[in-house]
Write an enzyme that holds these catalytic residues in place. Structure first.
Site, PDB file in Angstrom:
ATOM      1  N   HIS A 179      10.440   8.506   0.892  1.00 30.61           N
ATOM      2  CA  HIS A 179       9.120   8.478   0.244  1.00 30.61           C
ATOM      3  C   HIS A 179       9.017   9.595  -0.802  1.00 30.61           C
ATOM      4  CE1 HIS A 179       7.620   6.655   4.252  1.00 30.61           C
ATOM      5  NE2 HIS A 179       7.466   5.709   3.362  1.00 30.61           N
ATOM      6  N   LYS A 217      -0.245  -1.475  11.455  1.00 35.74           N
ATOM      7  CA  LYS A 217       0.750  -1.243  12.523  1.00 35.74           C
ATOM      8  C   LYS A 217       0.348  -0.041  13.385  1.00 35.74           C
ATOM      9  CE  LYS A 217       3.661   0.919   9.004  1.00 35.74           C
ATOM     10  NZ  LYS A 217       4.826   0.674   8.151  1.00 35.74           N
ATOM     11  N   ARG A 240      13.716  -0.777  -0.969  1.00 31.27           N
ATOM     12  CA  ARG A 240      14.960  -0.284  -0.383  1.00 31.27           C
ATOM     13  C   ARG A 240      16.011  -1.377  -0.364  1.00 31.27           C
ATOM     14  NH1 ARG A 240      12.531   1.139   5.101  1.00 31.27           N
ATOM     15  NH2 ARG A 240      11.471  -0.741   4.440  1.00 31.27           N
ATOM     16  N   SER A 298      10.555   4.943   8.603  1.00 32.85           N
ATOM     17  CA  SER A 298       9.925   5.915   9.497  1.00 32.85           C
ATOM     18  C   SER A 298      10.168   5.541  10.959  1.00 32.85           C
ATOM     19  CB  SER A 298       8.423   5.998   9.212  1.00 32.85           C
ATOM     20  OG  SER A 298       8.210   6.359   7.871  1.00 32.85           O
TER      21      SER A 298
HETATM   22  N1  COA Z   1      12.263   5.487   1.802  1.00 30.66           N
HETATM   23  C1  COA Z   1      12.224   5.424   3.130  1.00 30.66           C
HETATM   24  N2  COA Z   1      11.452   4.586   3.809  1.00 30.66           N
HETATM   25  C2  COA Z   1      10.646   3.808   3.102  1.00 30.66           C
HETATM   26  C3  COA Z   1      10.613   3.818   1.706  1.00 30.66           C
HETATM   27  C4  COA Z   1      11.478   4.705   1.053  1.00 30.66           C
HETATM   28  N3  COA Z   1      11.523   4.777  -0.271  1.00 30.66           N
HETATM   29  N4  COA Z   1       9.717   2.910   1.287  1.00 30.66           N
HETATM   30  C5  COA Z   1       9.217   2.349   2.377  1.00 30.66           C
HETATM   31  N5  COA Z   1       9.782   2.882   3.467  1.00 30.66           N
HETATM   32  C6  COA Z   1       9.548   2.483   4.843  1.00 30.66           C
HETATM   33  C7  COA Z   1       8.551   3.275   5.574  1.00 30.66           C
HETATM   34  O1  COA Z   1       9.160   4.336   6.236  1.00 30.66           O
HETATM   35  C8  COA Z   1       7.940   2.260   6.494  1.00 30.66           C
HETATM   36  O2  COA Z   1       8.718   2.162   7.656  1.00 30.66           O
HETATM   37  P1  COA Z   1       8.093   1.701   9.051  1.00 30.66           P
HETATM   38  O3  COA Z   1       7.590   0.312   8.872  1.00 30.66           O
HETATM   39  O4  COA Z   1       9.246   1.816   9.954  1.00 30.66           O
HETATM   40  O5  COA Z   1       6.984   2.660   9.383  1.00 30.66           O
HETATM   41  C9  COA Z   1       8.072   0.947   5.724  1.00 30.66           C
HETATM   42  O6  COA Z   1       9.081   1.157   4.806  1.00 30.66           O
HETATM   43  C10 COA Z   1       6.886   0.562   4.918  1.00 30.66           C
HETATM   44  O7  COA Z   1       6.010   1.623   4.906  1.00 30.66           O
HETATM   45  P2  COA Z   1       5.121   2.184   3.759  1.00 30.66           P
HETATM   46  O8  COA Z   1       5.835   2.277   2.465  1.00 30.66           O
HETATM   47  O9  COA Z   1       4.496   3.417   4.293  1.00 30.66           O
HETATM   48  O10 COA Z   1       4.121   1.068   3.545  1.00 30.66           O
HETATM   49  P3  COA Z   1       3.348   0.291   4.610  1.00 30.66           P
HETATM   50  O11 COA Z   1       3.932  -1.076   4.601  1.00 30.66           O
HETATM   51  O12 COA Z   1       3.276   1.003   5.901  1.00 30.66           O
HETATM   52  O13 COA Z   1       1.925   0.358   3.947  1.00 30.66           O
HETATM   53  C11 COA Z   1       0.003  -0.458   2.870  1.00 30.66           C
HETATM   54  C12 COA Z   1       1.289  -0.769   3.598  1.00 30.66           C
HETATM   55  C13 COA Z   1      -0.848   0.551   3.613  1.00 30.66           C
HETATM   56  C14 COA Z   1       0.311   0.051   1.503  1.00 30.66           C
HETATM   57  C15 COA Z   1      -0.690  -1.842   2.765  1.00 30.66           C
HETATM   58  O14 COA Z   1      -0.798  -2.388   4.048  1.00 30.66           O
HETATM   59  C16 COA Z   1      -2.033  -1.748   2.144  1.00 30.66           C
HETATM   60  O15 COA Z   1      -2.138  -1.670   0.939  1.00 30.66           O
HETATM   61  N6  COA Z   1      -3.090  -1.765   2.965  1.00 30.66           N
HETATM   62  C17 COA Z   1      -4.447  -1.648   2.512  1.00 30.66           C
HETATM   63  C18 COA Z   1      -5.217  -2.939   2.723  1.00 30.66           C
HETATM   64  C19 COA Z   1      -4.919  -3.902   1.617  1.00 30.66           C
HETATM   65  O16 COA Z   1      -5.183  -3.669   0.452  1.00 30.66           O
HETATM   66  N7  COA Z   1      -4.372  -5.038   2.019  1.00 30.66           N
HETATM   67  C20 COA Z   1      -4.010  -6.091   1.105  1.00 30.66           C
HETATM   68  C21 COA Z   1      -2.621  -5.878   0.590  1.00 30.66           C
HETATM   69  S1  COA Z   1      -2.086  -7.341  -0.241  1.00 30.66           S
END
Ligand code: COA
Length: 163
Positions: free
Chosen positions: A17, A41, A90, A128
């Site tokens: 990140h 989640k 990724r 993560s």
């Molecule tokens: N390096 C390492 N890990 C990475 C990464 C990177 N560059 N990019 C993503 N990841 C991993 C994270 O560690 C995470 O792992 P996990 O699932 O094991 O915890 C996973 O990829 C995705 O996590 P993250 O990038 O934090 O995004 P998310 O999918 O958890 O977040 C939101 C999603 C919060 C952005 C999304 O749900 C959202 O926008 N919610 C708001 C409500 C909304 O608008 N909804 C409509 C969306 S269409």
């Protein structure tokens, strides 16, 4: 002022990140790291903990701000006058989910663009949850987490958190 929002759960923030955040600051004048208050989640760290870890991890990055958000990410971006949402890609497996999310966000708010940055090859395999699981089982994955995230994770383990 070109401003972008980098949203995520950050449970906890990893060096993957952090790499995306740093690279985003070379493109934008300001990057708001937006920590989801109530992600869909289940999480290990509370919202306050995730926010604090991110704050500590990015404290030396001048163009970066940290905020919590709830509700639609595009509404948050509009409120902050950000023109873009940044997401890291990724592996190929990220693509479908990210593509769906980007298109849904575009449907809701066509004026907000989603920009994908390729994750650094050193971190393109991590997540993560994977790091948390391995560390809980005794692995030393210090080099995949910013120091504040590593310290917080070790503290959780020492506090006797059981899953
Ligand atoms: N390096 C390492 N890990 C990475 C990464 C990177 N560059 N990019 C993503 N990841 C991993 C994270 O560690 C995470 O792992 P996990 O699932 O094991 O915890 C996973 O990829 C995705 O996590 P993250 O990038 O934090 O995004 P998310 O999918 O958890 O977040 C939101 C999603 C919060 C952005 C999304 O749900 C959202 O926008 N919610 C708001 C409500 C909304 O608008 N909804 C409509 C969306 S269409």
């Amino acid at each position: 002022m070109k401003r972008a929002v980098y949203p995520g759960t950050f449970d906890p923030i990893t060096l993957g990140h952090l790499d995306i955040i740093k690279r985003a600051t070379t493109i934008f004048d300001e990057v708001i790291v937006a920590v989801a208050k109530r992600p869909s989640k289940s999480v290990l760290f509370s919202f306050a903990e995730r926010l604090k870890i991110v704050e500590r991890a990015v404290k030396n990055l001048k163009k970066v701000k940290i905020e919590g958000f709830s509700g639609l990410v595009v509404e948050f971006a509009k409120k902050k006058k950000a023109s873009c949402i940044i997401r890291g890609l990724r592996l190929l497996s990220d693509f479908e989910y990210e593509f769906q999310m980007a298109l849904t966000n575009r449907k809701i708010a066509p004026q907000i663009e989603t920009i994908f940055l390729m994750a650094h090859q050193e971190y393109s395999y991590i997540s993560s949850s994977l790091v948390k699981e391995a560390v809980f089982l005794g692995a030393n994955l210090k080099e995949l987490l910013p120091k504040p995230a590593w310290v917080a994770l070790k503290r959780k383990i020492n506090e006797g958190f059981s899953r």
